[in-house]
Design an enzyme around this catalytic site. Structure first.
Site, PDB file in Angstrom:
ATOM      1  N   CYS A 139       0.835  -1.196   0.000  1.00  0.00           N
ATOM      2  CA  CYS A 139       0.000   0.000   0.000  1.00  0.00           C
ATOM      3  C   CYS A 139       0.877   1.256   0.000  1.00  0.00           C
ATOM      4  CB  CYS A 139      -0.876  -0.036   1.251  1.00  0.00           C
ATOM      5  SG  CYS A 139      -2.389   0.852   1.101  1.00  0.00           S
ATOM      6  N   HIS A 140       0.542   2.215  -0.857  1.00  0.00           N
ATOM      7  CA  HIS A 140       1.285   3.480  -0.904  1.00  0.00           C
ATOM      8  C   HIS A 140       0.965   4.336   0.322  1.00  0.00           C
ATOM      9  CE1 HIS A 140       1.334   2.375  -5.170  1.00  0.00           C
ATOM     10  NE2 HIS A 140       2.408   3.122  -5.271  1.00  0.00           N
ATOM     11  N   MET A 182      -8.127   1.320   0.835  1.00  0.00           N
ATOM     12  CA  MET A 182      -7.508   0.568   1.933  1.00  0.00           C
ATOM     13  C   MET A 182      -7.521   1.367   3.229  1.00  0.00           C
ATOM     14  SD  MET A 182      -7.089  -2.326   0.686  1.00  0.00           S
ATOM     15  CE  MET A 182      -6.444  -2.992   2.205  1.00  0.00           C
ATOM     16  N   GLU A 183      -7.324   2.663   3.130  1.00  0.00           N
ATOM     17  CA  GLU A 183      -7.359   3.500   4.334  1.00  0.00           C
ATOM     18  C   GLU A 183      -8.739   3.448   4.986  1.00  0.00           C
ATOM     19  OE1 GLU A 183      -3.758   4.471   2.248  1.00  0.00           O
ATOM     20  OE2 GLU A 183      -5.796   4.176   1.546  1.00  0.00           O
ATOM     21  N   ASP A 242     -12.646  -5.014  21.616  1.00  0.00           N
ATOM     22  CA  ASP A 242     -11.709  -5.013  22.745  1.00  0.00           C
ATOM     23  C   ASP A 242     -12.308  -4.340  23.974  1.00  0.00           C
ATOM     24  OD1 ASP A 242      -9.078  -5.252  24.081  1.00  0.00           O
ATOM     25  OD2 ASP A 242      -9.124  -3.062  23.928  1.00  0.00           O
TER      26      ASP A 242
END
Length: 142
Positions: A62-63, A97-98, A112
């Protein structure tokens, strides 16, 4: 990594979502801010934002992208929470992707922070909802 040096910078936008399915009592505890580790929604929002900024460190090909905007939105329903992450940048490659990393990490953070309340939780439906900008055009999930 793919060579993007010849590609023009364009405004890129992506929206991704994730869902955390849980008991109704857990949804209500989160809605009221009664999590054992504090304000669940705000911590999940911050975690998602931080994750989006570190996507290139997590996904090998990924860039690194100079993000101009990240937002995490939370919606409640009877049996869970839907997290939606929006990423924007003026870049030579997309920000899908971000957005996906942000939605995923926000969902993991909810898990969590609530695992002491509900061991039956499930993270589901991590997916791209929308993508705009770039040579390949726009995409919207139907």
């Amino acid at each position: 990594m793919i060579d993007t040096s010849a590609k023009p910078e364009t405004l890129r936008r992506a929206i991704a979502s994730a869902r955390v399915v849980m008991a109704r009592e857990t949804v209500e505890a989160i809605r009221q801010g009664h999590g054992p580790k504090g304000g669940i929604v705000e911590v999940a929002r911050i975690a998602g934002i931080m994750a989006a900024k570190r996507t290139a460190d997590l996904i090998p090909m990924c860039h690194p992208i100079p993000l101009t905007h990240i937002d995490i939105r939370v919606a409640f329903d009877a049996d869970g929470i839907r997290l939606e992450a929006e990423a924007r940048a003026r870049a030579q490659t997309g920000v899908e992707m971000e957005a996906l990393v942000a939605a995923s990490v926000a969902a993991l953070t909810v898990y969590d922070m609530c695992k002491a309340l509900d061991r039956t939780m499930r993270i589901t439906d991590i997916r791209l909802e929308l993508k705009t900008g770039g040579k390949s055009g726009d995409y919207r999930r139907e």
